[in-house]
Scaffold this active site. Structure first.
Site, PDB file in Angstrom:
ATOM      1  CG  HIS A   1      -5.195   3.105  -3.365  1.00 56.55           C
ATOM      2  ND1 HIS A   1      -5.030   4.331  -2.767  1.00 56.55           N
ATOM      3  CD2 HIS A   1      -4.787   3.256  -4.651  1.00 56.55           C
ATOM      4  CE1 HIS A   1      -4.542   5.198  -3.658  1.00 56.55           C
ATOM      5  NE2 HIS A   1      -4.392   4.561  -4.817  1.00 56.55           N
TER       6      HIS A   1
ATOM      7  NE  ARG B   1      -3.610   0.185   2.630  1.00 53.60           N
ATOM      8  CZ  ARG B   1      -4.307   0.384   3.741  1.00 53.60           C
ATOM      9  NH1 ARG B   1      -4.342  -0.547   4.686  1.00 53.60           N
ATOM     10  NH2 ARG B   1      -4.962   1.508   3.916  1.00 53.60           N
TER      11      ARG B   1
HETATM   12  O1  F6P Z   1      -8.930   3.770   4.656  1.00 51.90           O
HETATM   13  C1  F6P Z   1      -8.101   3.653   3.559  1.00 51.90           C
HETATM   14  C2  F6P Z   1      -8.865   3.159   2.328  1.00 51.90           C
HETATM   15  O2  F6P Z   1      -7.915   2.943   1.297  1.00 51.90           O
HETATM   16  C3  F6P Z   1      -9.990   4.083   1.837  1.00 51.90           C
HETATM   17  O3  F6P Z   1      -9.587   5.107   0.974  1.00 51.90           O
HETATM   18  C4  F6P Z   1     -10.963   3.102   1.205  1.00 51.90           C
HETATM   19  O4  F6P Z   1     -12.272   3.623   1.046  1.00 51.90           O
HETATM   20  C5  F6P Z   1     -10.901   1.966   2.184  1.00 51.90           C
HETATM   21  O5  F6P Z   1      -9.540   1.892   2.627  1.00 51.90           O
HETATM   22  C6  F6P Z   1     -11.273   0.624   1.619  1.00 51.90           C
HETATM   23  O6  F6P Z   1     -11.386  -0.296   2.681  1.00 51.90           O
HETATM   24  P1  F6P Z   1     -12.857  -0.809   3.161  1.00 51.90           P
HETATM   25  O7  F6P Z   1     -13.443  -1.404   1.918  1.00 51.90           O
HETATM   26  O8  F6P Z   1     -12.526  -1.826   4.221  1.00 51.90           O
HETATM   27  O9  F6P Z   1     -13.681   0.343   3.649  1.00 51.90           O
END
Ligand code: F6P
Ligand code: ATP
Length: 460
Positions: free
Chosen positions: A346, A210
């Site tokens: 990400h 990440r």
């Molecule tokens: O919190 C970091 C991140 O990359 C956000 O930008 C994204 O919306 C999220 O994680 C995705 O993770 P989850 O699907 O568990 O909410």
């Protein structure tokens, strides 16, 4: 599948199965070797495969028929979409028998023939996977290799390559150095063929990281396009050493998204770099820039729906994990084609790509742990991937929200929440706020109505 032993048929079967399952297409491999071992025992000598051995021939036919019966039952009763019949199917007669049986059930047949004349590669395949097969448990490896080569020779005596022009097939010759395709029709067959054409077996490593911790991560906000935090910038400085220590002087290409936090994380890496829009984080729509607590307060129903079916839940004006899988498909194709790659991505994106390589179901995919400041190294092996994780010693916030236990699920607390339903005439009645239906082509048994969710996939 069609091909002599040790031509990568099981390898190809499992890869295609993993790819289609990841796309949401219900797929299962039926390996005739497993049926043979179950029905007639393992440790059978090569003479069992001699075409002049009538009993062996009959017992092999029994195993082939048992696997085929199970496969047709799976199509009928479990609404399977793609079954992979993994056997040598190396004679015209055997393939005609298959086409007749499957044709009666209206099942379309695509033959995938693997032809390989590279004796060194065959020897490597035998060493790589055949000597550890249950067929040779407790046998001396040299003796086992001799026996396996004798087995191959028995098959060679009878082997007939596909020649019938009316059949649908792809021939993969010497691991894709040449491909011949014939009568390929429709979306699914084309996808499979395109996928097969991208496969290679050269050793390589795939790294996932990440981005370093971002300003938004620190504030507990999702989405956005913020810069790295101080600790995130430190991670970007340490990353090159970690990669170099593991990869040495080998070539590597770095892929990032188009977002500042991944680009900043890649800045100190001295390798060719490529930005992919398709690698941008899952779009949280109207929730972009909010904390999970703010979302729960402002959109309680959405928040609950997401916990209920995280893979299919689509943010208002944004995306679901299902949408992301679809947009990542070209990335997977490119990943298959390339050698060493480092993806700086990400949380949601890396979950989707990791799930493809590690065969996670859609239900578990959105909860995979991909922590910040950690490099994941995958090494593709014969039937899967080996994984190592390297944690860099720089603190970062934890952005993982664990799965809400079913017993405490918000649905139980708020039973009035609406889920998509099937209407009286069988049409899907979809609330615009509800999770989307599956991303895959769906096969509904004749006369039945469609189901609205199908997040659980099967694997072989
Ligand atoms: O919190 C970091 C991140 O990359 C956000 O930008 C994204 O919306 C999220 O994680 C995705 O993770 P989850 O699907 O568990 O909410
Ligand atoms: P069997 O008929 O004994 O079941 P098989 O054809 O299913 O044999 P696999 O068990 O799949 O053979 O062999 C796996 C090995 O084949 C792996 O080491 C993999 O790298 C290699 N391989 C993958 N694709 C190909 C290919 N197209 N041609 C030759 N070898 C391949």
């Amino acid at each position: 599948m069609v091909g002599l032993p040790a031509r990568g048929k099981t390898y190809i079967s499992q890869k295609v199965c993993r790819y289609l399952t990841w796309l949401g297409i219900k797929t299962k491999v039926f390996n005739v070797g497993n049926y043979r071992r179950q029905l007639h025992g393992a440790n059978l000598p090569h003479t069992f495969f001699d075409p002049h051995n009538t009993l062996g021939e009959q017992q092999r036919r029994e195993a082939a028929a048992a696997a085929l019966e199970d496969m047709m039952r799976w199509f009928r009763d479990d609404q399977g979409i793609v079954a992979i019949y993994d056997a040598t199917n190396s004679t015209t007669a055997r393939r005609r028998w298959l086409c007749e049986k499957l044709g009666k059930e209206d099942i379309q047949v695509l033959f995938i023939e693997s032809i390989c004349q590279d004796e060194e590669l065959i020897l490597a395949n035998i060493k790589d996977v055949k000597l550890s097969s249950p067929d040779y448990a407790k046998m001396d490896p040299d003796e086992a290799a001799v026996d396996f080569r004798a087995r191959i020779n028995h098959y060679k005596e009878q082997y007939e390559t596909i020649t019938e022009q009316e059949l649908t097939y792809i021939k993969l010759i010497n691991v894709g150095s040449q491909n011949i395709i014939n009568q390929i029709q429709g979306y699914l067959e084309s996808r499979i063929v395109y996928y097969l054409m991208n496969l290679h077996i050269a050793p390589r490593k795939i790294y996932f990281s990440r981005h370093g911790e971002s300003q938004y991560n620190l504030a507990g906000k999702i989405g956005g396009d913020s810069n790295l935090s101080e600790r995130g910038r430190l991670y970007a400085v340490k990353l090159p050493d970690l990669i170099k220590t593991n990869l040495g002087d080998q070539d590597l290409t770095v892929w990032t998204s188009t977002m500042k936090r991944t680009i900043e994380t890649s800045e100190k890496l001295d390798y060719p770099k490529l930005q992919w829009k398709a690698l941008d984080e899952l779009d949280a729509g109207v929730c972009d820039g909010m904390t999970y607590e703010e979302i729960e307060q402002k959109y309680p129903e959405d928040f609950a729906n997401r916990d209920e079916d995280k893979f299919n839940y689509r943010y208002r004006g944004g995306e679901s994990y299902g949408d992301v899988v679809l947009r990542l498909e070209p990335v997977i194709m490119e990943l298959e084609r390339h050698e060493n790659i480092l993806i700086i991505g990400h949380q949601a994106i890396l979950r989707c790509i990791y799930a493809y390589f590690m065969n996670y179901s859609h239900e578990d995919l959105p909860y995979i742990k991909i922590p910040l400041h950690t490099v994941i190294e995958l090494t593709p092996k014969a039937y899967g991937c080996e994984e190592k994780r390297f944690k860099v010693d720089i603190d970062a916030v934890d952005t993982h929200r664990p799965k809400v236990k079913k017993s405490t699920s918000i649905r139980k607390l708020m039973p009035s929440l609406k889920l998509p339903a099937v209407g009286a005439s069988g049409e899907i009645v979809r609330d615009p706020m509800s999770p989307i239906i599956p991303i895959s082509p769906q096969l509904f048994p004749k006369g039945s109505t469609s189901s609205t969710t199908n997040t659980k996939t099967s694997s072989s």
